[in-house]
Write an enzyme that holds these catalytic residues in place. Structure first.
Site, PDB file in Angstrom:
ATOM      1  N   ASP A 215     -18.355 -26.966  -1.237  1.00 33.14           N
ATOM      2  CA  ASP A 215     -18.586 -28.209  -1.978  1.00 33.14           C
ATOM      3  C   ASP A 215     -19.408 -29.151  -1.094  1.00 33.14           C
ATOM      4  O   ASP A 215     -20.135 -28.673  -0.234  1.00 33.14           O
ATOM      5  CB  ASP A 215     -17.239 -28.808  -2.419  1.00 33.14           C
ATOM      6  CG  ASP A 215     -17.387 -29.626  -3.697  1.00 33.14           C
ATOM      7  OD1 ASP A 215     -18.220 -30.546  -3.712  1.00 33.14           O
ATOM      8  OD2 ASP A 215     -16.681 -29.354  -4.681  1.00 33.14           O
TER       9      ASP A 215
ATOM     10  N   HIS B 234     -22.860 -28.418  -1.044  1.00 35.13           N
ATOM     11  CA  HIS B 234     -23.496 -29.203  -2.099  1.00 35.13           C
ATOM     12  C   HIS B 234     -24.251 -30.407  -1.538  1.00 35.13           C
ATOM     13  O   HIS B 234     -24.627 -31.305  -2.266  1.00 35.13           O
ATOM     14  CB  HIS B 234     -22.463 -29.644  -3.136  1.00 35.13           C
ATOM     15  CG  HIS B 234     -21.902 -28.492  -3.932  1.00 35.13           C
ATOM     16  ND1 HIS B 234     -20.991 -28.661  -4.950  1.00 35.13           N
ATOM     17  CD2 HIS B 234     -22.129 -27.159  -3.855  1.00 35.13           C
ATOM     18  CE1 HIS B 234     -20.681 -27.466  -5.452  1.00 35.13           C
ATOM     19  NE2 HIS B 234     -21.348 -26.549  -4.798  1.00 35.13           N
TER      20      HIS B 234
END
Ligand SMILES: *[C@@H]1O[C@H](CO)[C@@H](O)[C@H](O)[C@H]1NC(C)=O
Ligand SMILES: *[C@@H]1O[C@H](CO)[C@@H](O)[C@H](O)[C@H]1NC(C)=O
Length: 392
Positions: A215, A238
């Site tokens: 993430d 991310h």
């Protein structure tokens, strides 16, 4: 007489100027076992109580070896403001993720001041939980590996955090935190394993970190001000994200994000580079005074992105319109390759357009084609050489 006076002065000098004794509390002396299978939580907590109760600087020593720790909250306030939590081995979470219950936190420091946690490794053993989530079974949310909450003057130095179930490190409600030389890793497809999350905190710096995760490498929540990020390697992951903001707030009002600098960061194969993301709801908030400079993008899907239309599942976003105002965001000297054609994408709110956006010396390319910039409700200026050409 002169001799006595000399002796007295010498004693006074020693008392005043030599460092005061630094008491060392070794967790082994409190019953911890470095065998990787005996739960050492009670031993760690007893060692903490001793270090925290010491009126002079104290060190809590975790020697080499593997310590199983079911769950521990190290509470303050303490009697001294110089506690070293010095880890030489590995602290491992229980292998069965159902043991965490619903608390959502594994190791917590709450209401402490002047704590340094250094060296060693935290192993969240999250892989079984990720598999459960990826299989779409019903599984617990999981636990953040390390949380500092409501604390002051904290240093996290040279710590490795691997395979957390949920976030690796969370800094919440803190003042003055330095995170340096940390190494964070989890599988690229592991759900919600953000590297470092900062929220409701001021004066945080994150310097020289390697973060590989499923993430956000670093996520920045509401109420963050004066955050400095420098020399971070991010990927997979991310990217570095301000947000998501504007999801929920007391009376539709959320704390803003102010004064964030992100400097000298490498993004490798990430979903985003530098991102600002807000929900398209009627929760009010702001982001202002952000500088992203000296970033290198290597095959990044969205190198520069503002997304104010975030609304997964299209729930509670009646008019798809964010009330979080974004202003004074500067992008300077950002180079490298985009994995998609839209290298720059400013998708701002129709009712609260982005303003004061500045682009300077940008060079982002997409394969052998010309990359593109997209703007919606975004205003500002571009200077220097900006490729792809600015749409501001
Ligand atoms: C984990 O713990 C739960 C509840 O105690 C138990 O039902 C389950 O069988 C355990 N799983 C494994 C792999 O040991
Ligand atoms: C942000 O930075 C400006 C300029 O340095 C300063 O005046 C302001 O007080 C800072 N904001 C916060 C919330 O500290």
């Amino acid at each position: 007489m002169a001799k006595l006076i000399t002796l007295f002065l010498l004693k006074l000098f020693l008392l005043c100027f030599l460092p005061r004794s630094n008491a060392v509390y070794d967790v082994l002396n409190f019953g911890a076992k470095a065998d990787g299978k005996t739960d050492s939580a009670q031993a760690f907590l007893k060692a903490w109580t001793a270090a925290c109760g010491s009126s002079s600087p104290a060190t809590l020593h975790v020697p080499a070896g593997s310590f199983l720790l079911s769950q521990a909250t190290f509470n303050g306030p303490c009697k001294n403001t110089a506690i070293k939590f010095s880890i030489h081995g590995t602290i491992a979470a229980p292998s069965n993720y159902t043991k965490f219950g619903a608390s959502g936190k594994w190791i917590v420091f709450d209401d402490v001041e002047g704590v340094t946690i250094s060296g060693g490794e935290l192993d969240g053993r999250g892989a079984d939980l990720w598999t459960c989530k990826l299989d779409g079974r019903s599984c617990p949310t999981g636990a953040t590996s390390l949380t500092f909450s409501n604390s002051k003057n904290i240093v996290i130095d040279g710590l490795a955090s691997v395979n957390s179930e949920l976030y690796h490190i969370v800094i919440l409600g803190c003042q003055g935190v330095r995170v340096q030389g940390v190494y964070i890793t989890a599988a690229g497809n592991s759900p919600n394993t953000d590297g470092i999350h900062v929220q409701m905190s001021t004066g945080v710096s994150i310097v020289q970190a390697t973060i590989k995760t499923g993430d956000d490498c670093i996520s920045i929540g509401p109420g963050t001000s004066n955050l400095w990020i420098e020399r971070v390697f991010c990927g997979p992951g991310h990217g570095i994200s301000i947000g998501s903001l504007g999801k929920e707030g007391q009376g539709l009002q959320e704390e803003g994000v102010e004064n964030v600098t992100v400097k000298s960061v490498v993004f490798a194969g990430t979903q985003n580079g530098v991102r600002i993301k807000t929900w398209a709801t009627d929760v009010r908030g702001y982001v202002k005074g952000v500088v992203f400079f000296n970033a290198l993008m290597r095959n990044v899907q969205n190198p520069i992105i503002i997304d104010q239309n975030y609304c997964p599942g299209n729930k509670n976003c009646p008019d798809q319109n964010s009330r979080v105002g974004i202003s004074h965001v500067k992008y300077k000297n950002i180079r490298g390759t985009s994995a998609t054609k839209d290298a720059v994408n400013f998708d701002c709110s129709p009712s609260n357009p982005c303003n004061g956006i500045r682009l300077k010396n940008i060079k982002l390319t997409y394969q052998n084609e010309q990359a593109k910039s997209k703007c919606k409700h975004a205003y500002g200026i571009a200077t220097g050489s900006v490729i792809p050409p600015s749409c501001l």
